[in-house]
Design a protein around this motif. Structure first.
Motif, PDB file in Angstrom:
ATOM      1  N   ALA A  72       0.825  -1.215   0.000  1.00  0.00           N
ATOM      2  CA  ALA A  72       0.000   0.000   0.000  1.00  0.00           C
ATOM      3  C   ALA A  72       0.853   1.256   0.000  1.00  0.00           C
ATOM      4  CB  ALA A  72      -0.926  -0.003   1.214  1.00  0.00           C
ATOM      5  N   VAL A  73       0.360   2.270  -0.688  1.00  0.00           N
ATOM      6  CA  VAL A  73       1.037   3.571  -0.722  1.00  0.00           C
ATOM      7  C   VAL A  73       0.340   4.582   0.188  1.00  0.00           C
ATOM      8  CG1 VAL A  73       1.958   3.211  -3.039  1.00  0.00           C
ATOM      9  CG2 VAL A  73      -0.237   4.389  -2.746  1.00  0.00           C
ATOM     10  N   GLU A  74      -0.846   4.210   0.690  1.00  0.00           N
ATOM     11  CA  GLU A  74      -1.628   5.131   1.522  1.00  0.00           C
ATOM     12  C   GLU A  74      -2.638   4.320   2.324  1.00  0.00           C
ATOM     13  OE1 GLU A  74      -3.356   9.452   0.455  1.00  0.00           O
ATOM     14  OE2 GLU A  74      -4.224   7.867  -0.776  1.00  0.00           O
ATOM     15  N   VAL A  75      -2.880   4.752   3.557  1.00  0.00           N
ATOM     16  CA  VAL A  75      -3.882   4.128   4.418  1.00  0.00           C
ATOM     17  C   VAL A  75      -4.930   5.177   4.737  1.00  0.00           C
ATOM     18  CG1 VAL A  75      -4.300   3.015   6.646  1.00  0.00           C
ATOM     19  CG2 VAL A  75      -2.171   2.554   5.412  1.00  0.00           C
ATOM     20  N   VAL A  76      -6.201   4.806   4.599  1.00  0.00           N
ATOM     21  CA  VAL A  76      -7.313   5.732   4.815  1.00  0.00           C
ATOM     22  C   VAL A  76      -8.181   5.177   5.947  1.00  0.00           C
ATOM     23  CG1 VAL A  76      -9.292   6.862   3.763  1.00  0.00           C
ATOM     24  CG2 VAL A  76      -7.273   6.338   2.366  1.00  0.00           C
ATOM     25  N   VAL A  77      -8.198   5.897   7.063  1.00  0.00           N
ATOM     26  CA  VAL A  77      -8.970   5.493   8.235  1.00  0.00           C
ATOM     27  C   VAL A  77     -10.224   6.350   8.304  1.00  0.00           C
ATOM     28  CG1 VAL A  77      -8.964   5.270  10.760  1.00  0.00           C
ATOM     29  CG2 VAL A  77      -6.856   4.835   9.456  1.00  0.00           C
ATOM     30  N   GLY A  78     -11.360   5.705   8.448  1.00  0.00           N
ATOM     31  CA  GLY A  78     -12.625   6.430   8.545  1.00  0.00           C
ATOM     32  C   GLY A  78     -12.747   7.191   9.847  1.00  0.00           C
ATOM     33  N   MET A  79     -13.176   8.440   9.740  1.00  0.00           N
ATOM     34  CA  MET A  79     -13.390   9.303  10.896  1.00  0.00           C
ATOM     35  C   MET A  79     -14.896   9.459  11.097  1.00  0.00           C
ATOM     36  SD  MET A  79     -12.242  11.183  13.331  1.00  0.00           S
ATOM     37  CE  MET A  79     -10.531  11.460  12.943  1.00  0.00           C
ATOM     38  N   PRO A  80     -15.445   8.825  12.141  1.00  0.00           N
ATOM     39  CA  PRO A  80     -16.894   8.904  12.354  1.00  0.00           C
ATOM     40  C   PRO A  80     -17.317  10.296  12.818  1.00  0.00           C
ATOM     41  CG  PRO A  80     -15.830   7.636  14.101  1.00  0.00           C
ATOM     42  CD  PRO A  80     -14.761   8.025  13.136  1.00  0.00           C
ATOM     43  N   ARG A  81     -18.165  10.916  12.021  1.00  0.00           N
ATOM     44  CA  ARG A  81     -18.669  12.261  12.346  1.00  0.00           C
ATOM     45  C   ARG A  81     -20.166  12.300  12.102  1.00  0.00           C
ATOM     46  NH1 ARG A  81     -15.036  16.781   9.648  1.00  0.00           N
ATOM     47  NH2 ARG A  81     -16.271  16.283   7.846  1.00  0.00           N
ATOM     48  N   ASP A  82     -20.817  13.208  12.792  1.00  0.00           N
ATOM     49  CA  ASP A  82     -22.241  13.387  12.535  1.00  0.00           C
ATOM     50  C   ASP A  82     -22.419  14.339  11.350  1.00  0.00           C
ATOM     51  OD1 ASP A  82     -21.944  16.019  13.497  1.00  0.00           O
ATOM     52  OD2 ASP A  82     -22.791  15.549  15.460  1.00  0.00           O
ATOM     53  N   LEU A  83     -23.650  14.624  11.007  1.00  0.00           N
ATOM     54  CA  LEU A  83     -23.914  15.446   9.827  1.00  0.00           C
ATOM     55  C   LEU A  83     -23.417  16.881   9.973  1.00  0.00           C
ATOM     56  CD1 LEU A  83     -27.433  14.108   8.824  1.00  0.00           C
ATOM     57  CD2 LEU A  83     -25.216  13.567   7.823  1.00  0.00           C
TER      58      LEU A  83
END
Length: 174
Positions: A72-83
């Motif tokens: 992998a060249v990049e890791v993308v971690v989800g950031m839980p946010r509200d609307l």
């Protein structure tokens, strides 16, 4: 608390696979892109072991193994946010996993960026997609995290493509 996320395509590392991660309190969903960075597909669900006070455990080691195996060249971690863009306690889990990954990836031979991506409504979209395929929530628990990771990564890949296309058009017009 207001939570910032990265913009897809900014400081882009170039072509290569990306890893998408959906951090939960019990499981971590993982997805990978194709080498061209166009399409996200599910990889696996990693049982969550590490918490805020423990050293890195097998979950971090497994994520690093997946990252290495896919080059992998990049890791993308989800950031839980509200609307409204605010974070909840789940944000702390995502930040903790991203910090641990970043720390371990920086000590290796290559520096792989760990990005934080907006994951608003990705679990809802993943649940709806699985339901449309005839998979109920109880049976789909293990794969819902992978489906959410796919949603996170695919949204990132699409945003990256749009950003890179826009930058290319601006360069051509100058």
């Amino acid at each position: 608390m207001k939570v910032d996320v990265d913009t897809p395509g900014v400081a882009d590392p170039g072509p290569g696979r990306r890893i998408g991660i959906d951090v939960g309190t019990v499981r971590i969903g993982v997805a990978v892109s194709d080498p061209a960075g166009i399409l996200a597909t599910p990889v696996e669900t990693v049982p969550r072991e590490t918490d805020f006070n423990d050293p890195d455990l097998e979950d971090i080691d497994r994520l690093l193994e997946i990252i290495a195996n896919n080059q992998a060249v990049e890791v993308v971690v989800g950031m839980p946010r509200d609307l409204k863009g605010n974070g909840s306690r789940s944000v702390l889990h995502a930040l903790d996993i991203s910090r641990r990954l970043r720390r371990r990836l920086e000590t290796g031979d290559t520096s792989i960026p760990v990005r934080m991506a907006d994951e608003r409504l990705t679990t809802v979209a993943a649940t709806n997609a699985l339901r449309a395929c005839g998979i109920n929530a109880r049976k789909g628990r293990k794969i819902i995290d992978q489906a959410a990771a796919v949603q996170i990564l695919q949204t990132w890949l699409d945003g990256r493509a749009n950003y890179l296309n826009r930058m290319s058009q601006e360069e051509r017009s100058q």
